[in-house]
Design a protein around this motif. Sequence first.
Motif, mmCIF file in Angstrom:
data_model
loop_
_atom_site.group_PDB
_atom_site.id
_atom_site.type_symbol
_atom_site.label_atom_id
_atom_site.label_comp_id
_atom_site.label_asym_id
_atom_site.label_seq_id
_atom_site.Cartn_x
_atom_site.Cartn_y
_atom_site.Cartn_z
ATOM 1 N N PRO A 72 0.811 -1.225 0.000
ATOM 2 C CA PRO A 72 0.000 0.000 0.000
ATOM 3 C C PRO A 72 0.839 1.268 0.000
ATOM 4 N N THR A 73 1.991 1.252 0.671
ATOM 5 C CA THR A 73 2.853 2.437 0.678
ATOM 6 C C THR A 73 3.356 2.745 -0.725
ATOM 7 N N ALA A 74 3.798 1.691 -1.432
ATOM 8 C CA ALA A 74 4.298 1.886 -2.796
ATOM 9 C C ALA A 74 3.203 2.423 -3.711
ATOM 10 N N ILE A 75 1.979 1.903 -3.559
ATOM 11 C CA ILE A 75 0.865 2.366 -4.395
ATOM 12 C C ILE A 75 0.539 3.828 -4.108
ATOM 13 N N ILE A 76 0.570 4.220 -2.845
ATOM 14 C CA ILE A 76 0.298 5.619 -2.474
ATOM 15 C C ILE A 76 1.329 6.548 -3.103
ATOM 16 N N VAL A 77 2.610 6.141 -3.065
ATOM 17 C CA VAL A 77 3.680 6.952 -3.652
ATOM 18 C C VAL A 77 3.472 7.082 -5.160
ATOM 19 N N VAL A 78 3.182 5.966 -5.826
ATOM 20 C CA VAL A 78 2.956 5.994 -7.283
ATOM 21 C C VAL A 78 1.739 6.851 -7.624
ATOM 22 N N ALA A 79 0.662 6.706 -6.838
ATOM 23 C CA ALA A 79 -0.550 7.498 -7.076
ATOM 24 C C ALA A 79 -0.270 8.986 -6.936
ATOM 25 N N PHE A 80 0.508 9.361 -5.925
ATOM 26 C CA PHE A 80 0.849 10.772 -5.725
ATOM 27 C C PHE A 80 1.636 11.313 -6.916
ATOM 28 N N LEU A 81 2.598 10.539 -7.421
ATOM 29 C CA LEU A 81 3.404 10.992 -8.557
ATOM 30 C C LEU A 81 2.556 11.138 -9.820
ATOM 31 N N ILE A 82 1.651 10.182 -10.046
ATOM 32 C CA ILE A 82 0.793 10.250 -11.241
ATOM 33 C C ILE A 82 -0.120 11.468 -11.173
ATOM 34 N N VAL A 83 -0.751 11.674 -10.003
ATOM 35 C CA VAL A 83 -1.648 12.821 -9.842
ATOM 36 C C VAL A 83 -0.879 14.133 -10.008
ATOM 37 N N ALA A 84 0.339 14.190 -9.438
ATOM 38 C CA ALA A 84 1.148 15.405 -9.545
ATOM 39 C C ALA A 84 1.497 15.709 -11.000
ATOM 40 N N LEU A 85 1.867 14.684 -11.757
ATOM 41 C CA LEU A 85 2.196 14.888 -13.173
ATOM 42 C C LEU A 85 0.971 15.354 -13.960
ATOM 43 N N ILE A 86 -0.190 14.762 -13.667
ATOM 44 C CA ILE A 86 -1.424 15.184 -14.351
ATOM 45 C C ILE A 86 -1.744 16.633 -14.018
ATOM 46 N N MET A 87 -1.629 16.989 -12.746
ATOM 47 C CA MET A 87 -1.958 18.347 -12.308
ATOM 48 C C MET A 87 -1.011 19.396 -12.899
ATOM 49 N N ILE A 88 0.263 19.043 -13.027
ATOM 50 C CA ILE A 88 1.261 20.027 -13.465
ATOM 51 C C ILE A 88 1.334 20.140 -14.988
ATOM 52 N N PHE A 89 1.165 19.016 -15.706
ATOM 53 C CA PHE A 89 1.397 19.041 -17.155
ATOM 54 C C PHE A 89 0.132 18.864 -18.002
ATOM 55 N N VAL A 90 -0.834 18.073 -17.523
ATOM 56 C CA VAL A 90 -2.002 17.746 -18.361
ATOM 57 C C VAL A 90 -3.130 18.760 -18.181
ATOM 58 N N ILE A 91 -3.487 19.041 -16.921
ATOM 59 C CA ILE A 91 -4.635 19.934 -16.653
ATOM 60 C C ILE A 91 -4.441 21.331 -17.233
ATOM 61 N N PRO A 92 -3.223 21.949 -17.158
ATOM 62 C CA PRO A 92 -3.061 23.285 -17.768
ATOM 63 C C PRO A 92 -3.422 23.324 -19.251
ATOM 64 N N ALA A 93 -3.165 22.220 -19.992
ATOM 65 C CA ALA A 93 -3.531 22.182 -21.418
ATOM 66 C C ALA A 93 -5.051 22.215 -21.577
ATOM 67 N N PHE A 94 -5.783 21.493 -20.721
ATOM 68 C CA PHE A 94 -7.248 21.535 -20.744
ATOM 69 C C PHE A 94 -7.743 22.933 -20.364
ATOM 70 N N LYS A 95 -7.066 23.559 -19.394
ATOM 71 C CA LYS A 95 -7.479 24.883 -18.931
ATOM 72 C C LYS A 95 -7.447 25.903 -20.073
ATOM 73 N N GLU A 96 -6.371 25.840 -20.880
ATOM 74 C CA GLU A 96 -6.258 26.755 -22.022
ATOM 75 C C GLU A 96 -7.376 26.502 -23.027
ATOM 76 N N MET A 97 -7.710 25.240 -23.235
ATOM 77 C CA MET A 97 -8.771 24.899 -24.181
ATOM 78 C C MET A 97 -10.121 25.392 -23.667
ATOM 79 N N PHE A 98 -10.379 25.256 -22.341
ATOM 80 C CA PHE A 98 -11.661 25.658 -21.774
ATOM 81 C C PHE A 98 -11.824 27.178 -21.754
ATOM 82 N N SER A 99 -10.700 27.909 -21.722
ATOM 83 C CA SER A 99 -10.796 29.378 -21.651
ATOM 84 C C SER A 99 -11.439 29.964 -22.902
ATOM 85 N N SER A 100 -11.430 29.203 -24.000
ATOM 86 C CA SER A 100 -12.036 29.691 -25.249
ATOM 87 C C SER A 100 -13.517 29.329 -25.359
ATOM 88 N N PHE A 101 -14.046 28.572 -24.393
ATOM 89 C CA PHE A 101 -15.439 28.146 -24.464
ATOM 90 C C PHE A 101 -16.395 29.299 -24.175
#
Length: 406
Positions: A175-204
């Motif tokens: 469970p500790t390893a899974i929590i660490v992996v989950a945190f890294l995946i969420v952090a990468l999504i939040m830092i790199f993926v969501i900003p691209a969606f944010k720019e797309m939504f700003s034109s809506f």
Amino acid sequence: MATSARSKGIKESVYAWEGKNKDGRIMRGEIRAPSSTVVQSQLRRQGIMSPKITKQRFKTGKPISEKDISIFTRQLATMMRSGVPLLQAFDIVGRGHSNPSVAKLLLSIKSDVETGNSLATAFRKHPLYFDSLYCNLVAAGEQAGILDTLLDRLASYKEKILSIKGKIKAALFYPTAIIVVAFLIVALIMIFVIPAFKEMFSSFGADLPFPTVIVITLSEIFTTWWFPIFGVAIGGPWFFFYTLKRSESLQNTVDRLSLKLPLFGELIRKSVIARWTRTLATMFEAGVPLVEALESVGGAAGSAVYKNATRKVQSMVSTGTSLTNSLQQVTLFPNMVIQMVAIGEESGSLSTMLSKIADFYEEEVDQAVEALSSLMEPVIMVVLGGLIGGIIVAMYLPIFKMGGMV
């Protein structure tokens, strides 16, 4: 000379020597001393002529682990049972060890024994690796002349305790390893993926759904404060465990809460009871008096809660209260343990009953670890899938909304 130098805090080194005795025979050995001059004077007094003296240099090795000490104890017990002299056994184990740190420790202990100290006294100079229980059992073995037998029991004890600890770590690792992996995946999504969606939504030009706003807000926090967030995520656990080792009050709090954890609490309790009873059985079999044995048992249990309870038990036993009544009053031991201890006291076979309790709870730990492993996998997959899936759904809601309007 070497002993007085050690007592004054003078740094000593290990020197290998080779020379001839009065009969002309070549002799070899090692001496721990402040300098080669001191070694030469000691050898001269022993009648060693023309000695060649070499200062031993040790490579820096890995830190010494409990497993290293357990393996060393088993090797020493096996050699002594085979008739190998104590000093020679230390030399064989020390020189043959793959970890230079262990080799240096063992040769240092050997040097202490060579100067006339008992083995228990030499071990007590290294409390980081040899606790009071270890030293007390070795001392009992030396006094009774059954050092090889007690070393064998001590090796078996340490192997069983290490086995329990390994199973607990294995149960917690996944469970500790899974929590660490989950945190890294969420952090990468939040830092790199969501900003691209944010720019797309700003034109809506339309209001975004509430779940999407929450995810975008979290993304902005991660993007702006990623360095402090990662610093807390990495440094927080390190600081917590660093403080935990040095704060008795924090240990009491953490151990008390850990025993109340769902799923894991019962597993921890069973492992602590297994270690507690195994340690007391080992001390009892070695002939250590009950009150004295309890002094080492509390620390070996691995729980501050049980350590404090053991102190109370020891205090009550020292005033004449039976072990059974003392365990009943601290209210931390199951009825089965208390009943078996009572049978052991009445029949005069307390060490045997304690060993049976330890065997029972070690088996319970095995079963609990297997059950937890099979249960944790689907639970973690559901939680992780729900977390990642929730983020994806939140980001696609505006697109679905726009599609519905068209």
